[in-house]
Write an enzyme that holds these catalytic residues in place. Structure first.
Site, PDB file in Angstrom:
ATOM      1  N   ASP A   6       1.008  -1.177   0.020  1.00  0.00           N
ATOM      2  CA  ASP A   6      -0.148   0.153  -0.177  1.00  0.00           C
ATOM      3  C   ASP A   6       1.003   1.425  -0.322  1.00  0.00           C
ATOM      4  O   ASP A   6       1.907   1.254   0.475  1.00  0.00           O
ATOM      5  CB  ASP A   6      -1.000  -0.010   1.144  1.00  0.00           C
ATOM      6  CG  ASP A   6      -1.787   1.281   1.188  1.00  0.00           C
ATOM      7  OD1 ASP A   6      -2.339   1.608   0.205  1.00  0.00           O
ATOM      8  OD2 ASP A   6      -1.798   1.641   2.660  1.00  0.00           O
ATOM      9  N   ASP A   8      -0.347   4.952   0.998  1.00  0.00           N
ATOM     10  CA  ASP A   8      -0.456   6.212   1.879  1.00  0.00           C
ATOM     11  C   ASP A   8      -0.426   5.382   3.240  1.00  0.00           C
ATOM     12  O   ASP A   8      -1.062   4.385   3.487  1.00  0.00           O
ATOM     13  CB  ASP A   8      -1.687   6.539   1.909  1.00  0.00           C
ATOM     14  CG  ASP A   8      -1.972   7.552   0.326  1.00  0.00           C
ATOM     15  OD1 ASP A   8      -0.869   7.884   0.183  1.00  0.00           O
ATOM     16  OD2 ASP A   8      -3.042   7.420   0.054  1.00  0.00           O
ATOM     17  N   ASP A 133      -2.042  -0.742   6.002  1.00  0.00           N
ATOM     18  CA  ASP A 133      -2.458   0.198   7.227  1.00  0.00           C
ATOM     19  C   ASP A 133      -3.983  -0.068   7.553  1.00  0.00           C
ATOM     20  O   ASP A 133      -4.396   0.461   8.693  1.00  0.00           O
ATOM     21  CB  ASP A 133      -1.776   1.493   7.374  1.00  0.00           C
ATOM     22  CG  ASP A 133      -2.655   2.295   6.384  1.00  0.00           C
ATOM     23  OD1 ASP A 133      -2.712   2.121   5.242  1.00  0.00           O
ATOM     24  OD2 ASP A 133      -3.139   3.354   6.854  1.00  0.00           O
TER      25      ASP A 133
END
Lengths: 173, 173
Positions: A6, A8, A133
């Site tokens: 991922d 961000d 996250d």
């Protein structure tokens, strides 16, 4: 072995950017410690939340993010051992798409366009490992899921957790 | 059931755009029939090939493509029966990313951002059916592959072929 990563809050420091913009706009001294367990927008007074939530819609927001500590060095090594694909749920922010491509060109030039995915739902990904996250992205993934620690997820349990890129390297290299 | 649908030459008429731009620039009368079995750039004289190959790098190219005949009506119905995701190998052309998002907003507003993927290699897709005009995308896919007929692939064999969106509807609805 296909490894999805991922962007961000895993490769790119969005908390740092939100806090910097917020402090500048409202002449405040918000810190990342104050955001533990929450999103940045959820940490500020209610009448300023809309302003923070709109940061990501501004031109330049994603282009100027700082890479997370050690992400470049560790991903350079992971890219030799795994088939690395960057997977960002970026379609929500059309203004971010070209910026994310340029940002990867600048900070992760060893990951070419063939290994980049800007998507919506991530349950369409077919691979072995996902580092993310957001628990809702990890939940739908069929392979090994690694929850990358971020202020908003410190109280989330039930996932294999990694606190830093050094720890990612220790587990996967 | 997850159904992936490619954009260029499946949902969007790139041949038509290439030919229109080429004819205008060189005052020619190239037709799609003359391109059968080849890419547009491969059909024109050698000293003009670079010009055609660069069309896709121009701002506005992808934004102004025409939707393929019947694609909107059939995809609207498919979207009720399947979990439809648009999957375009767009990362090669960073200028196309936001244009493709806007183009989908305009012509396929019933397919939200959660169901849109701009990627590189398509073998990372996890689903049941893929409709694509490129055999190399279909080869790496683990589900049912439908080759959407395009001038460049008329001589390709070994795939279940669909010639039009009407035929896609007949097979999948």
């Amino acid at each position: 072995m296909i490894l999805f990563v991922d962007m961000d809050e895993v490769m790119a420091d969005t908390y740092g950017a939100h806090i910097e913009i917020y402090n500048k706009e409202f002449k405040e001294c918000l810190t990342v410690e104050a955001c533990m367990g929450r999103e940045v927008w959820h940490t500020v007074p209610e009448d300023r939340q809309a302003s923070v939530r709109n940061h990501a819609r501004n031109r330049g927001f994603f282009r100027n993010l700082k890479p997370m500590a050690d992400s470049q060095e560790v991903l350079r090594e992971l890219n030799k051992k795994y088939e690395v694909h960057i997977a960002s749920a970026a379609m929500q922010f059309p203004n971010s798409l070209e910026e994310k491509s340029e940002w990867l060109d600048e900070h992760f030039p060893f990951i070419p366009w063939q290994q980049r995915i800007l998507c919506g739902h991530k349950h369409i990904l077919n691979g072995d490992i996902l580092i993310d996250d957001r628990s809702y992205n990890l939940e739908g993934f069929k392979g090994r899921s690694l929850l990358f620690t971020s202020p908003h997820n410190i109280n989330v349990s039930g996932f294999e957790r990694v606190d830093s890129w050094i720890e990612v390297g220790q587990r996967l290299l």
